[in-house]
Motif scaffolding. Structure first.
Motif, short mmCIF file in Angstrom:
data_model
loop_
_atom_site.label_atom_id
_atom_site.label_comp_id
_atom_site.label_asym_id
_atom_site.label_seq_id
_atom_site.Cartn_x
_atom_site.Cartn_y
_atom_site.Cartn_z
N LYS A 155 -8.49 -31.53 18.77
CA LYS A 155 -8.39 -32.24 20.10
C LYS A 155 -7.07 -32.30 20.52
CE LYS A 155 -11.20 -34.65 21.75
NZ LYS A 155 -12.92 -35.10 22.45
N ASN A 156 -5.77 -33.05 19.93
CA ASN A 156 -4.77 -33.40 20.48
C ASN A 156 -3.47 -32.30 19.89
OD1 ASN A 156 -5.85 -36.07 20.68
ND2 ASN A 156 -4.74 -36.34 18.42
N PHE A 174 -5.48 -29.15 22.74
CA PHE A 174 -5.64 -29.49 23.67
C PHE A 174 -4.03 -30.66 25.20
CE2 PHE A 174 -9.83 -29.49 22.89
CZ PHE A 174 -10.05 -27.83 24.08
N GLN A 207 -10.86 -35.50 16.41
CA GLN A 207 -9.98 -35.78 17.32
C GLN A 207 -8.31 -35.32 16.85
OE1 GLN A 207 -10.05 -39.73 15.76
NE2 GLN A 207 -11.48 -40.45 17.80
#
Length: 101
Positions: free
Chosen positions: A62-63, A66, A59
């Motif tokens: 991804k932060n 993206f 997570q």
């Protein structure tokens, strides 16, 4: 120099906010240490890693990678649409012109 009423852009949470109760990985570590007659008084300092705001490694990755993707994609669509609508950005090929070969 100070005294202008400015506060830091962040607030350090109190250490009592982070507890290992409800965090299976840390509870398991505490039990394993207790079996050996050991105790880690600083174990709660790891609790922040399991806080929902920090998430898992995936997570967090991804932060990082993206962040801003959706707004970037939307702006790209708008830019391409405006270019097509205004007739700019045509193909830069020869379009029927004979090359001087």
């Amino acid at each position: 120099m100070g005294g202008h009423g400015h506060e830091p852009p962040y607030k350090i949470p109190p250490y009592t906010q982070f507890q290992i109760n409800g965090i299976p990985q840390l509870e398991e570590l505490e039990r394993a240490l207790a079996k050996k007659g050991l105790r880690d008084p600083w174990i709660r300092n790891e609790a922040w890693r399991y806080h929902p705001g920090f998430g898992t490694r995936l997570q967090r990755a991804k932060n990082v990678f993206f962040r801003g993707f959706s707004i970037g994609l939307a702006l790209t669509v708008v830019a391409v649409g405006a270019e097509k609508l205004l007739g700019g950005g045509g193909d830069h090929g020869d379009h029927g012109h004979e090359g001087g070969h």
